[in-house]
Design a protein around this motif. Structure first.
Motif, PDB file in Angstrom:
ATOM      1  N   ASP A  14       0.832  -1.212   0.000  1.00 53.49           N
ATOM      2  CA  ASP A  14       0.000   0.000   0.000  1.00 53.49           C
ATOM      3  C   ASP A  14       0.865   1.261   0.000  1.00 53.49           C
ATOM      4  OD1 ASP A  14       0.744  -0.977   2.513  1.00 53.49           O
ATOM      5  OD2 ASP A  14      -0.699   0.313   3.528  1.00 53.49           O
ATOM      6  N   LYS A  15       2.004   1.217   0.682  1.00 52.33           N
ATOM      7  CA  LYS A  15       2.953   2.340   0.591  1.00 52.33           C
ATOM      8  C   LYS A  15       4.371   1.801   0.747  1.00 52.33           C
ATOM      9  CE  LYS A  15       2.059   3.479   5.335  1.00 52.33           C
ATOM     10  NZ  LYS A  15       1.454   4.170   6.340  1.00 52.33           N
ATOM     11  N   ILE A  16       5.275   2.353  -0.033  1.00 55.06           N
ATOM     12  CA  ILE A  16       6.664   1.883  -0.039  1.00 55.06           C
ATOM     13  C   ILE A  16       7.567   3.043   0.382  1.00 55.06           C
ATOM     14  CG2 ILE A  16       8.536   0.959  -1.474  1.00 55.06           C
ATOM     15  CD1 ILE A  16       6.448  -0.387  -3.213  1.00 55.06           C
ATOM     16  N   PRO A  17       8.370   2.854   1.423  1.00 56.40           N
ATOM     17  CA  PRO A  17       9.238   3.951   1.852  1.00 56.40           C
ATOM     18  C   PRO A  17      10.332   4.258   0.828  1.00 56.40           C
ATOM     19  CG  PRO A  17       9.699   1.958   3.120  1.00 56.40           C
ATOM     20  CD  PRO A  17       8.522   1.649   2.257  1.00 56.40           C
ATOM     21  N   THR A  18      10.785   5.502   0.820  1.00 57.55           N
ATOM     22  CA  THR A  18      11.907   5.889  -0.045  1.00 57.55           C
ATOM     23  C   THR A  18      12.996   6.503   0.834  1.00 57.55           C
ATOM     24  OG1 THR A  18      11.245   8.171  -0.455  1.00 57.55           O
ATOM     25  CG2 THR A  18      10.246   6.499  -1.861  1.00 57.55           C
ATOM     26  N   VAL A  19      14.232   6.240   0.485  1.00 56.74           N
ATOM     27  CA  VAL A  19      15.346   6.778   1.262  1.00 56.74           C
ATOM     28  C   VAL A  19      16.491   7.092   0.305  1.00 56.74           C
ATOM     29  CG1 VAL A  19      16.288   4.456   1.739  1.00 56.74           C
ATOM     30  CG2 VAL A  19      16.865   6.342   3.269  1.00 56.74           C
ATOM     31  N   ARG A  20      17.189   8.174   0.561  1.00 59.80           N
ATOM     32  CA  ARG A  20      18.343   8.516  -0.282  1.00 59.80           C
ATOM     33  C   ARG A  20      19.460   7.506  -0.058  1.00 59.80           C
ATOM     34  NH1 ARG A  20      19.289  13.999  -2.340  1.00 59.80           N
ATOM     35  NH2 ARG A  20      21.433  13.239  -2.435  1.00 59.80           N
ATOM     36  N   PHE A  21      20.219   7.260  -1.092  1.00 59.65           N
ATOM     37  CA  PHE A  21      21.337   6.313  -1.065  1.00 59.65           C
ATOM     38  C   PHE A  21      22.302   6.608   0.095  1.00 59.65           C
ATOM     39  CE2 PHE A  21      25.734   5.615  -2.396  1.00 59.65           C
ATOM     40  CZ  PHE A  21      25.742   4.306  -2.828  1.00 59.65           C
ATOM     41  N   ASP A  22      22.753   7.863   0.182  1.00 57.54           N
ATOM     42  CA  ASP A  22      23.746   8.174   1.228  1.00 57.54           C
ATOM     43  C   ASP A  22      23.146   8.049   2.629  1.00 57.54           C
ATOM     44  OD1 ASP A  22      22.183  10.365   0.691  1.00 57.54           O
ATOM     45  OD2 ASP A  22      23.850  11.739   0.245  1.00 57.54           O
ATOM     46  N   GLU A  23      21.856   8.422   2.725  1.00 61.71           N
ATOM     47  CA  GLU A  23      21.150   8.331   4.006  1.00 61.71           C
ATOM     48  C   GLU A  23      20.980   6.853   4.414  1.00 61.71           C
ATOM     49  OE1 GLU A  23      20.237  10.625   6.007  1.00 61.71           O
ATOM     50  OE2 GLU A  23      18.795   9.617   7.326  1.00 61.71           O
ATOM     51  N   ALA A  24      20.657   6.017   3.446  1.00 67.25           N
ATOM     52  CA  ALA A  24      20.458   4.586   3.722  1.00 67.25           C
ATOM     53  C   ALA A  24      21.750   3.961   4.237  1.00 67.25           C
ATOM     54  CB  ALA A  24      19.995   3.859   2.463  1.00 67.25           C
ATOM     55  N   LYS A  25      22.851   4.335   3.601  1.00 67.36           N
ATOM     56  CA  LYS A  25      24.158   3.805   4.036  1.00 67.36           C
ATOM     57  C   LYS A  25      24.443   4.207   5.484  1.00 67.36           C
ATOM     58  CE  LYS A  25      27.158   3.091   0.086  1.00 67.36           C
ATOM     59  NZ  LYS A  25      27.801   1.832   0.381  1.00 67.36           N
ATOM     60  N   LYS A  26      24.128   5.479   5.766  1.00 68.86           N
ATOM     61  CA  LYS A  26      24.408   5.994   7.123  1.00 68.86           C
ATOM     62  C   LYS A  26      23.521   5.277   8.150  1.00 68.86           C
ATOM     63  CE  LYS A  26      23.961  10.348   8.634  1.00 68.86           C
ATOM     64  NZ  LYS A  26      23.245  11.441   8.213  1.00 68.86           N
ATOM     65  N   LEU A  27      22.237   5.152   7.820  1.00 70.88           N
ATOM     66  CA  LEU A  27      21.296   4.529   8.765  1.00 70.88           C
ATOM     67  C   LEU A  27      21.748   3.129   9.165  1.00 70.88           C
ATOM     68  CD1 LEU A  27      17.791   5.460   7.247  1.00 70.88           C
ATOM     69  CD2 LEU A  27      18.806   6.303   9.375  1.00 70.88           C
ATOM     70  N   VAL A  28      22.139   2.325   8.167  1.00 69.04           N
ATOM     71  CA  VAL A  28      22.499   0.937   8.524  1.00 69.04           C
ATOM     72  C   VAL A  28      23.868   0.870   9.187  1.00 69.04           C
ATOM     73  CG1 VAL A  28      21.044  -0.116   6.748  1.00 69.04           C
ATOM     74  CG2 VAL A  28      23.453   0.244   6.279  1.00 69.04           C
ATOM     75  N   SER A  29      24.757   1.775   8.793  1.00 70.79           N
ATOM     76  CA  SER A  29      26.080   1.711   9.437  1.00 70.79           C
ATOM     77  C   SER A  29      25.935   2.075  10.913  1.00 70.79           C
ATOM     78  CB  SER A  29      27.090   2.591   8.707  1.00 70.79           C
ATOM     79  OG  SER A  29      27.173   3.854   9.303  1.00 70.79           O
ATOM     80  N   GLU A  30      25.004   3.003  11.214  1.00 71.37           N
ATOM     81  CA  GLU A  30      24.796   3.375  12.624  1.00 71.37           C
ATOM     82  C   GLU A  30      24.057   2.274  13.381  1.00 71.37           C
ATOM     83  OE1 GLU A  30      24.737   8.154  11.731  1.00 71.37           O
ATOM     84  OE2 GLU A  30      22.872   7.198  12.423  1.00 71.37           O
ATOM     85  N   LYS A  31      22.939   1.819  12.797  1.00 71.81           N
ATOM     86  CA  LYS A  31      22.112   0.866  13.547  1.00 71.81           C
ATOM     87  C   LYS A  31      22.808  -0.489  13.721  1.00 71.81           C
ATOM     88  CE  LYS A  31      17.566  -1.152  14.044  1.00 71.81           C
ATOM     89  NZ  LYS A  31      16.164  -1.164  13.722  1.00 71.81           N
ATOM     90  N   TYR A  32      23.525  -0.934  12.691  1.00 71.22           N
ATOM     91  CA  TYR A  32      24.110  -2.281  12.766  1.00 71.22           C
ATOM     92  C   TYR A  32      25.629  -2.233  12.947  1.00 71.22           C
ATOM     93  CZ  TYR A  32      19.451  -3.195  10.985  1.00 71.22           C
ATOM     94  OH  TYR A  32      18.089  -3.211  10.818  1.00 71.22           O
TER      95      TYR A  32
END
Ligand code: AMO
Length: 443
Positions: A282-300
């Protein structure tokens, strides 16, 4: 004079016809392949495999006019018998046999136990014996679901005003660059197999505004992975008069919504066989490439090794992140670095080191690449020059831009990868009828 006047209607019935009509107690004629025989002495269960599924037939000594000892599994037959309600049989009906006519007989025993619910065989063996292994009803179901995806793609895009096109698979130049091109000699001239219909679908935007194609493409990948094939089916579309590359992602979301509904409606039997739970779209999130890299490097707690591309492990982690945070199975990753995208990608005017492009990740894997393209001839020529490229072999393609092209964009979706992730397989060969890879050129 004999004339052909349309399809010959047969007096043999299909499973859906048996279920739709009132056939209980009535005699019917049916054909199919003998899937299994369970001989209990006076009675035997003969299960027929038909295009719509399995049908239980009951042989009874003295009632059925046939010697059951002579019937072989894998024979094809035409039978007559009386329909009865039987809750324990597939679809809740069975046919009490009166006659069996053998249409053909196998000459060798079955190399695989295809009548088992799950084929307990290695992928290697399944692929080596493809014409046989696909007769297993669960193996077959994967490709019915794949059919549903292509139907969804076609039906949805027709509805949205797209024209279906067919583009050549032999050409002078690869559209995607890189080293993975199959080269061949074409009447003493060098040629390549199409890596994608990219140039052609763009040229056809100048003709039809909106086009799509579902066809094979070729990639000479020299590595053996679970996600790469050397020939795969690419679902491509390209559309003109877009306001932004978000229009492309929205169109893909619409396609997924339409297709999941179609699968639920027309492929429920196959989904159930394979225990598939359809993803929410019903809805698909969107995230910028550089932001996505940062998010996972921080969380994991993971170091960013390659700032210009996503490593397969990062794709998995980005998907995991959006599943955990938003319960999303899909995520659009946008604004890929220009360096890693082909020349035709439109750079982001806000920061030309990035592009107005995206990948769609599904349960940990890239299934789509797309984006806005350059449509201005001069801008295109500048980018080609800046990359030190030649325009050789691109003259016709570039002539479309010389003569005016609307703002446009599109995408390419790997059919086998989408099917694989949808049904929970982990090797793209599982969802390819006859895979082509480093070691397979047949069957
Ligand atoms: P790309 O090269 O990223 O983009 O391919 C698009 C999608 O095709 C699938 N795919 C593959 N599937 C199986 N085996 C392979 N070797 C393989 N390579 C790619 C993936 C991928 O996301 N012209 C652009 C698309 C566009 O911008 O319109 C293109 O071909 O699912």
């Amino acid at each position: 004079m004999e004339f052909m006047e349309g399809v010959n209607r047969k007096d043999t019935l299909e499973i859906s016809e048996l279920l739709a009509g009132d056939y209980t107690g009535k005699e019917v004629k049916i054909n199919g392949a003998v899937h299994t025989i369970r001989d209990m002495g006076d009675v035997a269960f003969v299960v027929l495999r038909k295009r719509e599924g399995l049908l239980q037939c009951v042989y009874e000594e003295g009632v059925t006019d046939f010697d059951i000892k002579t019937l072989k599994e894998a024979s094809t037959v035409e039978v007559e018998g009386v329909v009865a309600v039987e809750d324990r049989a597939p679809n809740g009906i069975e046919v009490r046999l009166k006659t069996i006519k053998v249409l053909s007989e196998p000459t060798e025993p079955m190399p695989l136990a295809i009548s088992k619910w799950k084929l307990n065989t290695s992928l290697e063996a399944k692929l080596a014996m493809r014409p046989i292994s696909l007769r297993n009803v669960r193996e077959r179901a994967k490709f019915k679901i794949q059919e549903g995806i292509v139907r969804g793609f076609r039906d949805f895009l027709f509805k949205e005003g797209f024209t279906e096109i067919r583009t050549p698979k032999i050409g002078a130049k690869g559209a995607e660059g890189g080293a993975n091109m199959f080269r061949l000699e074409y009447f003493h001239r060098p040629a390549v197999l199409a890596q994608s219909p990219q140039f052609y679908k763009q040229m056809m935007v100048g003709v039809f505004d909106r086009v799509f194609e579902a066809a094979p493409v070729f990639r000479a990948e020299k590595h053996n992975t679970k996600r790469h094939l050397n020939e795969y089916t690419s679902l491509d579309f390209e559309m003109g008069y877009i306001d932004s590359f978000e229009d492309i992602m929205a169109m893909e979301t619409g396609f997924l919504q339409y297709t999941m509904e179609l699968l639920q409606k027309d492929y429920a039997k196959e989904l159930k066989m394979l225990n598939v739970v359809l993803p929410k779209v019903d809805k698909i999130p969107t995230v910028r490439f550089d932001e996505a890299k940062k998010l996972v490097s921080e969380k994991y707690d993971r170091q960013i090794k390659n700032p210009f591309d996503l490593e397969p492990e990062e794709e998995v982690l980005i998907s995991q992140y959006f599943k955990e945070e938003y319960d999303a199975d899909f995520v659009f990753v946008t604004h890929y670095p220009s360096k890693k995208r082909p020349v035709y990608a439109m750079d982001d005017p806000a920061d030309p080191t990035y592009t107005l492009s995206f990948d769609l990740l599904f349960r940990g894997m890239e299934i789509t690449t797309g984006g806005q393209r350059i449509h201005d001839y001069n801008m295109f020529m500048e980018k080609i020059a800046a990359r030190g490229m030649t325009t050789e072999g691109m003259e016709q393609y570039l002539s479309a831009f010389k003569h005016g092209m609307p703002p446009h964009g599109g995408l390419g979706l790997g059919l086998e990868r989408l099917t694989m992730k949808l049904i929970g397989e982990d090797n793209v060969r599982e969802t390819t009828l006859f895979p082509r890879d480093l070691s397979r050129l047949e069957p």
